[in-house]
Write an enzyme that holds these catalytic residues in place. Structure first.
Site, mmCIF file in Angstrom:
data_model
loop_
_atom_site.group_PDB
_atom_site.id
_atom_site.type_symbol
_atom_site.label_atom_id
_atom_site.label_comp_id
_atom_site.label_asym_id
_atom_site.label_seq_id
_atom_site.Cartn_x
_atom_site.Cartn_y
_atom_site.Cartn_z
ATOM 1 N N ASP A 372 0.855 -1.183 0.000
ATOM 2 C CA ASP A 372 0.000 0.000 0.000
ATOM 3 C C ASP A 372 0.897 1.242 0.000
ATOM 4 O O ASP A 372 1.873 1.279 0.744
ATOM 5 C CB ASP A 372 -0.842 -0.039 1.295
ATOM 6 C CG ASP A 372 -2.072 0.839 1.238
ATOM 7 O OD1 ASP A 372 -1.951 1.964 0.740
ATOM 8 O OD2 ASP A 372 -3.140 0.398 1.709
ATOM 9 N N ARG A 374 -0.667 4.401 0.138
ATOM 10 C CA ARG A 374 -1.538 5.542 0.442
ATOM 11 C C ARG A 374 -1.035 6.358 1.619
ATOM 12 O O ARG A 374 -1.258 7.548 1.673
ATOM 13 C CB ARG A 374 -2.963 5.040 0.743
ATOM 14 C CG ARG A 374 -3.720 4.690 -0.501
ATOM 15 C CD ARG A 374 -5.056 4.110 -0.159
ATOM 16 N NE ARG A 374 -4.940 2.803 0.471
ATOM 17 C CZ ARG A 374 -5.975 2.091 0.891
ATOM 18 N NH1 ARG A 374 -7.193 2.591 0.781
ATOM 19 N NH2 ARG A 374 -5.811 0.904 1.429
#
Ligand SMILES: [Zn+2]
Length: 461
Positions: A372, A374
């Site tokens: 990830d 983000r």
């Protein structure tokens, strides 16, 4: 800050050797180069031919008339405007330009001769429909580091500077809209939602205030959020974007960066001023972009069903006398981008044993190197911009979002999961994997045996 002179000089020779301003002393190869002719490199096409035939490097400190930025100051006057336009380069006090990733399209419009680079925005009648703040969080140290809290009201708060000729652009715009979604109409028809003409019309239009926010990064504090030094952050941003913004390493006096990334959109259900009142029930979802599901209805994930469920919850919350908020971040495919996302889909569905939850994160990591990107560290800034102190109902199962929001000092009451009946069959793999990895669920967490079962469709099914 320290500057890696070797890597800078290696990016410069083709330009520097044509410049009479480059000093003989090669230990400081870039800092005095302001303007160099490279006309043989640029094709003479379109109206771009009428623009100056030289490149302006900005590795030179102290433009005439550039206003200082005192990030986090209590008033706009003390803080100073963010000037990222290129119309008057001496006034620039940031690295990068406006509009996030769309800055590249602006450059294309100039290159194609469609846009006069000296164009100044006429901001008549563009002011916000709703005033946000100022709130105490705007000047609390380290609270807001990735957006400009004064970005919506520049025409008011920097009117003197505008009158003095500074080309200051809003980085936030606030307007009104009716949003019409098939899921909301279905909820109205099935009786889950009731029209009241105030928050929801009889034909299923939700009445909202929406805000678009461009990223504005204060580099010293952004570095702190990621646990690295400012010098390292600047160097890595420079190097890993292929040397896109040399000022990151040559202009340590410029502390604000307008990064070429997507921003955020807010949808507010109810009175925006109520967001800052902890006594008013706030229903909120922070949603990261997923074009495949959000727009096109792809059933491999729960993104659109969760988003529309959150909107339904926000409408009901507003109708109960509360306020609702959906904060939508442009972080496609866990900020890995759609190409990586689709590669991962293929890897998941072609692996031996089929698409299983126990390999869900591993397949992403194989392709992207991480699970990830983000990084929710910057996400709570928008809540602080809105003055939020308490979220009564957080419509999210993400432990990373929960930790980031509560870690930033905002109280969270209830957590609202996506109802089981809204989870598409092919998205069961994602949901099981996330719950096993720590996502919030009021139900049972799937065990190791359960995670090994192939639940995703094959590629040709
Ligand atoms: Zn999705």
């Amino acid at each position: 800050m320290s500057v890696d002179t070797a890597s800078i000089s290696s990016s410069v020779p083709p330009i520097a050797t044509t410049s009479p301003q480059v000093p003989a002393d090669a230990t400081e190869p870039t800092v005095v180069v302001e303007s160099v002719s490279i006309s043989p490199i640029l094709p003479a096409a379109g109206a771009a031919a009428a623009t100056p035939r030289h490149i302006r490097l900005t590795s030179h400190a102290g433009g005439f008339g550039a206003l200082p930025i005192h990030w986090g100051a209590a008033t706009a006057t003390e803080r100073g405007p963010v000037v990222g336009t290129t119309t008057k380069r001496a006034h620039r006090n940031v690295i990068g330009t406006h509009s996030g990733s769309y800055s590249v399209y602006r450059a294309l419009a100039v290159a194609a001769g469609a846009l006069n680079p000296q164009h100044k925005a006429d901001l008549t009648n563009t002011s916000p429909t709703d005033v946000i703040g100022p709130y105490p969080q705007w000047s609390e140290p380290g609270r807001i580091v990735s957006l400009d809290p004064w970005g919506a009201t520049i025409a008011n708060v920097f009117s003197n500077e505008l009158a003095a000729g500074y080309d200051i652009r809003p980085t936030i715009a606030i307007t009104k809209a009716h949003v019409i979604l098939p899921e909301v109409i279905e909820a109205l028809q099935s009786g889950r939602l009731k029209a009241d003409g105030k928050f929801l019309t009889p034909n299923g239009a939700a009445i909202v205030t929406k805000a678009a926010i461009e990223p504005v990064w204060y580099l010293p504090e952004v570095a702190k959020r990621f646990g690295c030094s400012e010098a390292d952050l600047r160097r890595v941003l420079f190097e890993e974007t292929g040397g896109m913004y040399p000022e990151l390493v040559t202009r340590s006096d410029l502390e604000v960066f307008l990064p070429p990334i997507g921003g955020q959109t807010l949808y507010i259900f109810g009175n925006p001023a109520d967001l800052a009142n902890p006594e008013v029930e706030l229903t909120a979802r922070i949603h990261d972009e997923c074009n495949g599901s959000d727009v096109f209805g792809s059933d491999i994930c729960t993104c659109r069903p969760y988003l529309t469920h959150a909107i339904e919850e926000c409408i009901m919350g507003a109708q109960r006398g509360g306020v609702g908020l959906v904060a939508y971040s442009r972080k496609e495919g866990r900020a890995l981008g759609e190409v990586t996302k689709f590669l991962v889909y293929n890897a998941r569905k072609r692996q031996v044993g089929g698409d299983t939850a126990d390999q869900y994160f591993a397949r992403t990591e194989c392709v992207a190197g991480v699970q990830d990107m983000r990084f929710q560290e910057l996400m709570p800034d928008v809540f602080h911009w809105l003055g939020i102190k308490k979220i009564h109902r957080l419509v999210s199962m993400s432990n990373m979002k929960f930790d980031a929001i509560s870690g930033s000092g905002i109280e969270i009451g209830e957590r609202v999961n996506i109802p089981d009946e809204l989870i598409p069959a092919d998205a069961r793999v994602e949901m099981d994997a996330k719950m096993a990895a720590g996502y919030f669920t009021p139900g049972a967490v799937p065990d190791a045996e359960e995670l090994k079962k192939a639940k995703g469709r094959g590629l040709t099914e």
